[in-house]
Scaffold this motif. Sequence first.
Motif, PDB file in Angstrom:
ATOM      1  N   TYR A  23      14.560  -8.206 -10.440  1.00 27.34           N
ATOM      2  CA  TYR A  23      13.231  -8.925 -10.506  1.00 27.34           C
ATOM      3  C   TYR A  23      12.471  -8.726  -9.186  1.00 27.34           C
ATOM      4  CZ  TYR A  23      10.330 -13.194 -10.392  1.00 27.34           C
ATOM      5  OH  TYR A  23       9.227 -13.914 -10.271  1.00 27.34           O
ATOM      6  N   LEU A  24      11.148  -8.663  -9.360  1.00 24.73           N
ATOM      7  CA  LEU A  24      10.557  -8.677  -7.964  1.00 24.73           C
ATOM      8  C   LEU A  24       9.293  -9.928  -7.877  1.00 24.73           C
ATOM      9  CD1 LEU A  24       9.545  -5.034  -7.537  1.00 24.73           C
ATOM     10  CD2 LEU A  24      11.275  -6.352  -6.333  1.00 24.73           C
ATOM     11  N   SER A  81       5.968 -11.771  -7.114  1.00 18.68           N
ATOM     12  CA  SER A  81       4.650 -11.160  -7.055  1.00 18.68           C
ATOM     13  C   SER A  81       4.339 -10.729  -5.819  1.00 18.68           C
ATOM     14  CB  SER A  81       3.590 -12.462  -7.284  1.00 18.68           C
ATOM     15  OG  SER A  81       3.888 -12.947  -8.585  1.00 18.68           O
ATOM     16  N   GLU A  84       6.369  -9.195  -3.925  1.00 19.67           N
ATOM     17  CA  GLU A  84       7.244  -7.924  -3.718  1.00 19.67           C
ATOM     18  C   GLU A  84       6.374  -6.809  -4.459  1.00 19.67           C
ATOM     19  OE1 GLU A  84      11.601  -9.591  -2.657  1.00 19.67           O
ATOM     20  OE2 GLU A  84      11.022  -9.767  -4.929  1.00 19.67           O
ATOM     21  N   GLN A  85       6.265  -7.355  -5.561  1.00 18.16           N
ATOM     22  CA  GLN A  85       5.239  -6.224  -6.707  1.00 18.16           C
ATOM     23  C   GLN A  85       4.067  -5.847  -5.834  1.00 18.16           C
ATOM     24  OE1 GLN A  85       4.319  -8.006 -10.438  1.00 18.16           O
ATOM     25  NE2 GLN A  85       6.721  -8.653 -10.866  1.00 18.16           N
ATOM     26  N   ARG A  94       5.294  -3.428  -3.214  1.00 18.86           N
ATOM     27  CA  ARG A  94       5.715  -1.908  -3.799  1.00 18.86           C
ATOM     28  C   ARG A  94       4.625  -1.330  -4.125  1.00 18.86           C
ATOM     29  NH1 ARG A  94       6.862  -0.633  -9.046  1.00 18.86           N
ATOM     30  NH2 ARG A  94       8.316   0.912  -9.325  1.00 18.86           N
ATOM     31  N   LYS A  95       3.486  -1.749  -4.657  1.00 20.05           N
ATOM     32  CA  LYS A  95       2.384  -0.943  -5.092  1.00 20.05           C
ATOM     33  C   LYS A  95       1.761  -0.595  -3.719  1.00 20.05           C
ATOM     34  CE  LYS A  95       2.081  -1.240  -9.577  1.00 20.05           C
ATOM     35  NZ  LYS A  95       2.092   0.126 -10.255  1.00 20.05           N
TER      36      LYS A  95
END
Length: 79
Positions: free
Chosen positions: A41-42, A44, A46-47, A50-51
């Motif tokens: 799970y990431l 928001s 972290e997402q 990552r992007k």
Amino acid sequence: MEQQDLVLLERLVAENDELAQLWKQHQELETALEGFNHRVYLSSEEQLERKRLQKIKLAGRDRIEAILAEHRRQNGQDR
């Protein structure tokens, strides 16, 4: 990246400071992204991070590929 690209890259890193910097950054980003990819799970934030890292890595890879292509062109090499 193909094996012949990696061989050329390893040789040129010693000669080209920009390429050396880009390759080092590429490897660091790969390590950071692996950390995100192994998590179930990431958040928001972290997402988004990552992007962001993926975009930076892709831009760096594009520049690496351009440097390799320019080297091949200057030296009359095909892929």
